[in-house]
Design a protein around this motif. Sequence first.
Motif, PDB file in Angstrom:
ATOM      1  N   CYS A  25       0.869  -1.182   0.000  1.00  0.00           N
ATOM      2  CA  CYS A  25       0.000   0.000   0.000  1.00  0.00           C
ATOM      3  C   CYS A  25       0.901   1.225   0.000  1.00  0.00           C
ATOM      4  CB  CYS A  25      -0.913  -0.013   1.219  1.00  0.00           C
ATOM      5  SG  CYS A  25      -2.044  -1.417   1.237  1.00  0.00           S
ATOM      6  N   ASN A  26       0.920   1.933  -1.119  1.00  0.00           N
ATOM      7  CA  ASN A  26       1.904   2.993  -1.317  1.00  0.00           C
ATOM      8  C   ASN A  26       1.272   4.325  -1.726  1.00  0.00           C
ATOM      9  OD1 ASN A  26       4.651   3.869  -1.500  1.00  0.00           O
ATOM     10  ND2 ASN A  26       4.480   3.757  -3.724  1.00  0.00           N
ATOM     11  N   SER A  27      -0.020   4.475  -1.540  1.00  0.00           N
ATOM     12  CA  SER A  27      -0.642   5.731  -1.942  1.00  0.00           C
ATOM     13  C   SER A  27      -0.406   6.793  -0.884  1.00  0.00           C
ATOM     14  CB  SER A  27      -2.143   5.537  -2.174  1.00  0.00           C
ATOM     15  OG  SER A  27      -2.763   5.121  -0.989  1.00  0.00           O
ATOM     16  N   GLY A  28      -0.383   8.034  -1.332  1.00  0.00           N
ATOM     17  CA  GLY A  28      -0.200   9.098  -0.352  1.00  0.00           C
ATOM     18  C   GLY A  28      -0.369  10.472  -0.958  1.00  0.00           C
ATOM     19  N   ILE A  73       2.151  -8.142   3.763  1.00  0.00           N
ATOM     20  CA  ILE A  73       1.466  -6.867   3.557  1.00  0.00           C
ATOM     21  C   ILE A  73       2.416  -5.776   4.033  1.00  0.00           C
ATOM     22  CG2 ILE A  73      -0.494  -5.422   4.214  1.00  0.00           C
ATOM     23  CD1 ILE A  73      -2.101  -8.061   4.621  1.00  0.00           C
ATOM     24  N   LEU A  74       2.572  -4.760   3.204  1.00  0.00           N
ATOM     25  CA  LEU A  74       3.519  -3.697   3.503  1.00  0.00           C
ATOM     26  C   LEU A  74       2.849  -2.342   3.293  1.00  0.00           C
ATOM     27  CD1 LEU A  74       6.474  -3.042   4.187  1.00  0.00           C
ATOM     28  CD2 LEU A  74       6.978  -3.246   1.742  1.00  0.00           C
ATOM     29  N   PHE A  75       2.962  -1.488   4.290  1.00  0.00           N
ATOM     30  CA  PHE A  75       2.419  -0.135   4.209  1.00  0.00           C
ATOM     31  C   PHE A  75       3.559   0.863   4.088  1.00  0.00           C
ATOM     32  CE2 PHE A  75      -0.683  -2.352   7.033  1.00  0.00           C
ATOM     33  CZ  PHE A  75      -1.757  -2.362   6.161  1.00  0.00           C
ATOM     34  N   THR A  76       3.408   1.842   3.212  1.00  0.00           N
ATOM     35  CA  THR A  76       4.383   2.925   3.139  1.00  0.00           C
ATOM     36  C   THR A  76       3.899   4.050   4.029  1.00  0.00           C
ATOM     37  OG1 THR A  76       4.979   2.312   0.891  1.00  0.00           O
ATOM     38  CG2 THR A  76       5.671   4.483   1.651  1.00  0.00           C
ATOM     39  N   LEU A  98      -1.106   4.314   9.770  1.00  0.00           N
ATOM     40  CA  LEU A  98      -0.614   3.143   9.043  1.00  0.00           C
ATOM     41  C   LEU A  98       0.300   2.291   9.907  1.00  0.00           C
ATOM     42  CD1 LEU A  98       0.137   4.635   5.510  1.00  0.00           C
ATOM     43  CD2 LEU A  98      -1.651   2.987   6.114  1.00  0.00           C
ATOM     44  N   ILE A  99       1.090   2.940  10.746  1.00  0.00           N
ATOM     45  CA  ILE A  99       1.966   2.195  11.650  1.00  0.00           C
ATOM     46  C   ILE A  99       1.134   1.404  12.646  1.00  0.00           C
ATOM     47  CG2 ILE A  99       3.678   2.445  13.494  1.00  0.00           C
ATOM     48  CD1 ILE A  99       4.826   4.834  11.809  1.00  0.00           C
TER      49      ILE A  99
END
Length: 179
Positions: A25-28, A73-76, A98-99
């Motif tokens: 998940c890399n949107s921002g 699963i990885l969050f930016t 997100l953290i």
Amino acid sequence: SREEEAEKLFDSIRERKLNLDVLICNSGISRDSLVLRLSGQELDAVLDTNLKSAFYCARQAARLMLRRREGSILFTSSVVGLTGHEGQAAYAASKAGLIGLAKSLARELAARNIRVNALAPGWIDTEMTRGISREKMPFVPMQRPGRPEEVAEAALFLAGSKSSYITGQVLQIDGGMVM
């Protein structure tokens, strides 16, 4: 950022009987403003894009990964999610969220061999940061911005098998900015 759109996306994966190994998940977006000037509409846009979209996609991905009892699963997130920053309350809140999401989901899914982690990039040379003067950039002990490829390498590590015993962690890619 819409729950029904996330459902449609993952329904297409199910319909084609595909396996899902990794979700990143890399949107921002950011709507920089002091809290007293930040509109509710701006806050909603940041939270919807940065946090809610990740929540909806991670929930759908977890459902697919649970069947196979594996996945990553990885969050930016951002170092701003760890430290806060003046004029970035909405962005910081979304990235801190997100953290928290990564840590909570890691606890929920660890027994099923699904790892959940977060990346926290610092000053990275991107279009978003190129317009900011060097004088306004935070002090970075390595004395340079990071490169997008360095963030990508960290993502590949956390998504891959070499990190098979790492979950619920936040990896800072920040040249020592936050230590």
